[in-house]
Motif scaffolding. Structure first.
Motif, PDB file in Angstrom:
ATOM      1  N   ASN A   1       0.112  13.792   8.442  1.00 57.07           N
ATOM      2  CA  ASN A   1      -1.220  14.132   8.970  1.00 57.07           C
ATOM      3  C   ASN A   1      -2.200  12.967   8.946  1.00 57.07           C
ATOM      4  OD1 ASN A   1      -0.314  16.813   9.204  1.00 57.07           O
ATOM      5  ND2 ASN A   1      -0.791  17.159   7.031  1.00 57.07           N
ATOM      6  N   VAL A   2      -1.787  11.830   9.438  1.00 60.68           N
ATOM      7  CA  VAL A   2      -2.685  10.681   9.411  1.00 60.68           C
ATOM      8  C   VAL A   2      -3.616  10.673  10.628  1.00 60.68           C
ATOM      9  CG1 VAL A   2      -1.035   9.279   8.115  1.00 60.68           C
ATOM     10  CG2 VAL A   2      -1.100   9.115  10.604  1.00 60.68           C
TER      11      VAL A   2
ATOM     12  N   LEU B   1       2.526   4.326  12.895  1.00 60.88           N
ATOM     13  CA  LEU B   1       3.896   4.413  13.413  1.00 60.88           C
ATOM     14  C   LEU B   1       4.956   4.281  12.318  1.00 60.88           C
ATOM     15  CD1 LEU B   1       3.570   2.257  16.673  1.00 60.88           C
ATOM     16  CD2 LEU B   1       3.945   4.731  16.542  1.00 60.88           C
ATOM     17  N   ILE B   2       4.613   3.649  11.204  1.00 55.82           N
ATOM     18  CA  ILE B   2       5.640   3.408  10.172  1.00 55.82           C
ATOM     19  C   ILE B   2       5.347   4.087   8.836  1.00 55.82           C
ATOM     20  CG2 ILE B   2       6.489   1.225  11.143  1.00 55.82           C
ATOM     21  CD1 ILE B   2       4.736  -0.233   9.039  1.00 55.82           C
ATOM     22  N   THR B   3       4.226   4.791   8.745  1.00 56.33           N
ATOM     23  CA  THR B   3       3.863   5.348   7.436  1.00 56.33           C
ATOM     24  C   THR B   3       4.711   6.560   7.065  1.00 56.33           C
ATOM     25  OG1 THR B   3       2.050   6.158   6.055  1.00 56.33           O
ATOM     26  CG2 THR B   3       2.044   6.877   8.354  1.00 56.33           C
TER      27      THR B   3
ATOM     28  N   SER C   1       9.134  -8.590   7.353  1.00 58.11           N
ATOM     29  CA  SER C   1       9.547  -7.388   8.100  1.00 58.11           C
ATOM     30  C   SER C   1      10.034  -6.305   7.164  1.00 58.11           C
ATOM     31  CB  SER C   1      10.636  -7.642   9.144  1.00 58.11           C
ATOM     32  OG  SER C   1      10.841  -8.970   9.350  1.00 58.11           O
ATOM     33  N   ALA C   2      10.709  -6.702   6.086  1.00 58.93           N
ATOM     34  CA  ALA C   2      11.197  -5.688   5.139  1.00 58.93           C
ATOM     35  C   ALA C   2      10.040  -4.988   4.440  1.00 58.93           C
ATOM     36  CB  ALA C   2      12.144  -6.319   4.128  1.00 58.93           C
ATOM     37  N   PHE C   3       8.903  -5.676   4.298  1.00 58.65           N
ATOM     38  CA  PHE C   3       7.744  -5.049   3.661  1.00 58.65           C
ATOM     39  C   PHE C   3       6.972  -4.166   4.630  1.00 58.65           C
ATOM     40  CE2 PHE C   3       8.094  -7.705  -0.163  1.00 58.65           C
ATOM     41  CZ  PHE C   3       7.702  -6.785  -1.116  1.00 58.65           C
ATOM     42  N   GLY C   4       7.234  -4.261   5.929  1.00 56.79           N
ATOM     43  CA  GLY C   4       6.611  -3.320   6.847  1.00 56.79           C
ATOM     44  C   GLY C   4       5.973  -3.893   8.080  1.00 56.79           C
ATOM     45  N   SER C   5       4.959  -4.764   7.933  1.00 59.78           N
ATOM     46  CA  SER C   5       4.209  -5.159   9.123  1.00 59.78           C
ATOM     47  C   SER C   5       3.582  -6.541   8.965  1.00 59.78           C
ATOM     48  CB  SER C   5       3.104  -4.142   9.382  1.00 59.78           C
ATOM     49  OG  SER C   5       2.167  -4.647  10.285  1.00 59.78           O
ATOM     50  N   LEU C   6       3.628  -7.304  10.040  1.00 60.22           N
ATOM     51  CA  LEU C   6       3.008  -8.633  10.072  1.00 60.22           C
ATOM     52  C   LEU C   6       1.495  -8.523   9.901  1.00 60.22           C
ATOM     53  CD1 LEU C   6       3.842 -11.590  10.517  1.00 60.22           C
ATOM     54  CD2 LEU C   6       3.386 -11.281  12.937  1.00 60.22           C
ATOM     55  N   ALA C   7       0.959  -7.378  10.282  1.00 67.44           N
ATOM     56  CA  ALA C   7      -0.489  -7.164  10.172  1.00 67.44           C
ATOM     57  C   ALA C   7      -0.907  -6.892   8.731  1.00 67.44           C
ATOM     58  CB  ALA C   7      -0.913  -6.018  11.065  1.00 67.44           C
ATOM     59  N   MET C   8       0.077  -6.848   7.809  1.00 62.55           N
ATOM     60  CA  MET C   8      -0.205  -6.605   6.392  1.00 62.55           C
ATOM     61  C   MET C   8       0.281  -7.790   5.569  1.00 62.55           C
ATOM     62  SD  MET C   8      -1.690  -3.632   6.176  1.00 62.55           S
ATOM     63  CE  MET C   8      -1.416  -2.898   4.568  1.00 62.55           C
TER      64      MET C   8
ATOM     65  N   VAL D   1       0.844  -1.192   0.000  1.00 64.18           N
ATOM     66  CA  VAL D   1       0.000   0.000   0.000  1.00 64.18           C
ATOM     67  C   VAL D   1       0.883   1.248   0.000  1.00 64.18           C
ATOM     68  CG1 VAL D   1      -0.211  -0.117   2.534  1.00 64.18           C
ATOM     69  CG2 VAL D   1      -1.907   1.136   1.238  1.00 64.18           C
ATOM     70  N   LYS D   2       0.416   2.286  -0.686  1.00 67.77           N
ATOM     71  CA  LYS D   2       1.187   3.537  -0.717  1.00 67.77           C
ATOM     72  C   LYS D   2       1.257   4.113   0.680  1.00 67.77           C
ATOM     73  CE  LYS D   2      -0.106   5.091  -5.247  1.00 67.77           C
ATOM     74  NZ  LYS D   2      -1.549   5.096  -5.397  1.00 67.77           N
ATOM     75  N   GLY D   3       2.411   4.576   1.074  1.00 69.31           N
ATOM     76  CA  GLY D   3       2.535   5.137   2.410  1.00 69.31           C
ATOM     77  C   GLY D   3       3.233   4.191   3.379  1.00 69.31           C
ATOM     78  N   ILE D   4       3.253   2.901   3.039  1.00 68.09           N
ATOM     79  CA  ILE D   4       4.021   1.935   3.823  1.00 68.09           C
ATOM     80  C   ILE D   4       5.074   1.378   2.869  1.00 68.09           C
ATOM     81  CG2 ILE D   4       3.930  -0.143   5.292  1.00 68.09           C
ATOM     82  CD1 ILE D   4       2.055   2.080   6.316  1.00 68.09           C
ATOM     83  N   GLU D   5       6.245   1.984   2.874  1.00 65.99           N
ATOM     84  CA  GLU D   5       7.258   1.616   1.895  1.00 65.99           C
ATOM     85  C   GLU D   5       8.154   0.502   2.423  1.00 65.99           C
ATOM     86  OE1 GLU D   5       6.457   5.029   1.905  1.00 65.99           O
ATOM     87  OE2 GLU D   5       5.548   4.792  -0.076  1.00 65.99           O
ATOM     88  N   PRO D   6       8.456  -0.490   1.568  1.00 64.41           N
ATOM     89  CA  PRO D   6       9.396  -1.528   2.005  1.00 64.41           C
ATOM     90  C   PRO D   6      10.796  -0.935   2.216  1.00 64.41           C
ATOM     91  CG  PRO D   6       8.752  -1.862  -0.303  1.00 64.41           C
ATOM     92  CD  PRO D   6       7.925  -0.742   0.221  1.00 64.41           C
ATOM     93  N   CYS D   7      11.558  -1.551   3.111  1.00 64.92           N
ATOM     94  CA  CYS D   7      12.925  -1.091   3.365  1.00 64.92           C
ATOM     95  C   CYS D   7      13.753  -1.191   2.096  1.00 64.92           C
ATOM     96  CB  CYS D   7      13.610  -1.960   4.412  1.00 64.92           C
ATOM     97  SG  CYS D   7      12.703  -2.090   5.928  1.00 64.92           S
ATOM     98  N   VAL D   8      13.463  -2.195   1.277  1.00 65.15           N
ATOM     99  CA  VAL D   8      14.204  -2.365   0.032  1.00 65.15           C
ATOM    100  C   VAL D   8      13.506  -1.515  -1.032  1.00 65.15           C
ATOM    101  CG1 VAL D   8      15.084  -4.047  -1.647  1.00 65.15           C
ATOM    102  CG2 VAL D   8      14.798  -4.702   0.758  1.00 65.15           C
ATOM    103  N   LYS D   9      14.183  -0.448  -1.415  1.00 66.63           N
ATOM    104  CA  LYS D   9      13.570   0.599  -2.251  1.00 66.63           C
ATOM    105  C   LYS D   9      13.039   0.096  -3.586  1.00 66.63           C
ATOM    106  CE  LYS D   9      14.392   4.160   0.480  1.00 66.63           C
ATOM    107  NZ  LYS D   9      14.125   3.257   1.623  1.00 66.63           N
TER     108      LYS D   9
END
Ligand code: NAP
Ligand code: MG
Length: 401
Positions: A381-382, A375-377, A281-288, A114-122
């Motif tokens: 202004n979220v 926390l990671i986006t 984890s590199a993609f962002g969140s276990l909840a995703m 999803v846009k706004g949650i960027e993976p660590c690997v660009k």
């Protein structure tokens, strides 16, 4: 508005704690108003597993075989603490383990991008799906701690009594030994599940082992994949415009880091365990992270990759507000509904699944999300929503579409 009709029921496996709360909210807010939802309901909540001596888990897996598609809520795998908390008759086994054993499946895990949650690997623009072989190797090993000098041998005794021996090592002092196995049948099932899933999702399939070093063990994985591919899948892959390729595990790791994503990475059991944690984890969140168990017969069970979010549940019980992310659980439902629609030829159901996923992602992209994402986006202004308001916001987005 008329509700979308279903012809075959989904196997619905309810679960535990915070995810059980989310489960009901998702059904009430996002599914029941729009679909004439047909499910065969199995309560896999720990209390009911205990009351039925865990028969309900077996029955739900049998039903999945019968109907072909299931959706599962996260469930507690009991440990000592749960024995007292739920006053259990026995330390019941992991439902996922039981279901996996009955369906003989391979687990595919994919991040929800999803846009706004960027993976660590660009350079990862698309999700990387990890397929993990869930049988054998080091997970079913035998080990010996060697105390002093001696000879270690690998011995196989055939059914007729003939022995095959291979020297492992002449120990001059203390050391360690490990024996492990896999079977052609299990490796073949794994290969077929991977090839089918690649065709299903129209993605390239990568497979890697260490066959240069492990000339019989890992090489057998490579050979079985190659044989099945040549015999049954090569033409289908060409028709679908996708590719299967095999490479060494170290080469695969290097390529994955440079890749754009959008493929399936099949891993042996241990590699899959380690790499799926790295990729998620590199993609962002276990909840995703979504998870689907696919059997070689083409039976599907969809779920979220995370657990029952126990900590949030205790807050909920204490009357405190929670901000638990329901995205992976929503995607478990949409995955199952889309597959049901595909199998039954109900286009509306497939479109509903696509649209609900879009609405979920748009809600986040519009800056409305749960705390874990806030926390990671990279968005500014979220608005942080509680568990229920996030689901209601998704409904608003859906209805506006
Ligand atoms: P978990 O439920 O995945 O939660 C671990 C932590 O990750 C949470 O405390 C939370 O962090 C964060 N988290 C996970 N999912 C989240 C979500 N949807 N929204 C927001 N935050 C989320 O793992 P666990 O606490 O180790 O396990 C709890 C129970 O789940 C255990 O009984 C275990 O047996 C079971 N489990 C089931 C499955 C399954 O059914 N497939 C899988 C794994 C675990 P914060 O607390 O920091 O907010
Ligand atoms: Mg792991």
């Amino acid at each position: 508005m008329e509700k979308i009709m279903m012809t075959t029921p989904l196997v619905e496996m309810d679960g535990d704690e915070m995810t059980r709360i989310l489960w009901k909210m998702i059904k009430d807010e996002l599914l029941l108003p729009f679909i004439d939802l047909k499910t065969e309901y199995y309560d896999l909540g720990l209390e009911n597993r205990n009351a039925t001596d865990d028969k309900v888990t077996v029955e739900s897996a049998e039903a999945t075989k019968k109907y072909g598609v299931a959706v599962k809520c996260a469930t507690i795998t009991p440990n000592a603490a749960r024995m007292t908390e739920y006053n259990l008759k026995e330390m019941w086994k992991s439902p996922n383990g039981t279901i996996r054993a009955i369906l003989d499946g391979t687990v595919f895990r994919a991040p929800i991008v999803v846009k706004g949650i960027e993976p660590c690997v660009k350079n990862w623009e698309k999700p990387i799906t990890l397929a993990r072989h869930a049988y054998g190797d080091v997970y079913k090993n035998s080990e010996i701690r060697v105390d002093g000098p001696g000879k270690a041998e690998l011995v196989f005794t055939a059914a007729d009594g003939t022995e095959t021996r291979e020297l492992i090592h002449e120990f001059k002092g203390a050391g360690i030994l490990q024996g492990m196995h896999n079977t052609d049948a299990s490796i073949s099932s794994f290969a077929k599940a991977c090839f089918n899933y690649a065709l299903d999702t129209k993605q390239d399939l990568w497979f890697a082992t260490k066959d240069t070093i492990s000339k019989k063990y890992d090489h057998t994985f490579k050979d079985i994949f190659a044989e099945i591919y040549e015999a049954e899948y090569k033409e289908k892959f060409a028709e679908a415009g996708i590719e299967y390729f095999y490479t060494l595990i170290d080469d695969a790791v290097a390529r994955v880091m440079k890749a754009k994503g959008g493929f399936i990475w099949a891993c042996k059991n241990y590699d899959g365990d380690v790499m799926s944690d790295m990729v998620s984890s590199a993609f962002g969140s276990l909840a995703m992270m979504t998870s689907v168990l696919v059997s070689p017969q083409g039976v599907y069970e969809y779920e979220a990759a995370h657990g029952t979010v126990q900590r949030h549940y205790y807050k909920h019980l204490a009357g405190e507000e929670t901000s638990t992310n329901s995205v992976a659980t929503i995607f478990a439902w949409t995955g199952a509904l889309r597959k049901r629609g595909e199998l039954d030829g109900i286009k509306e159901l497939m479109e509903f699944a696509d649209k609900l996923e879009k609405a979920t992602l748009s809600t986040i992209e519009n800056g409305k999300m749960t705390k874990d994402l806030a926390l990671i986006t990279s968005l500014e202004n979220v608005t942080v929503l509680n568990s229920e308001d996030f689901i209601k916001e998704i409904r608003k987005t859906y209805e506006a579409m």
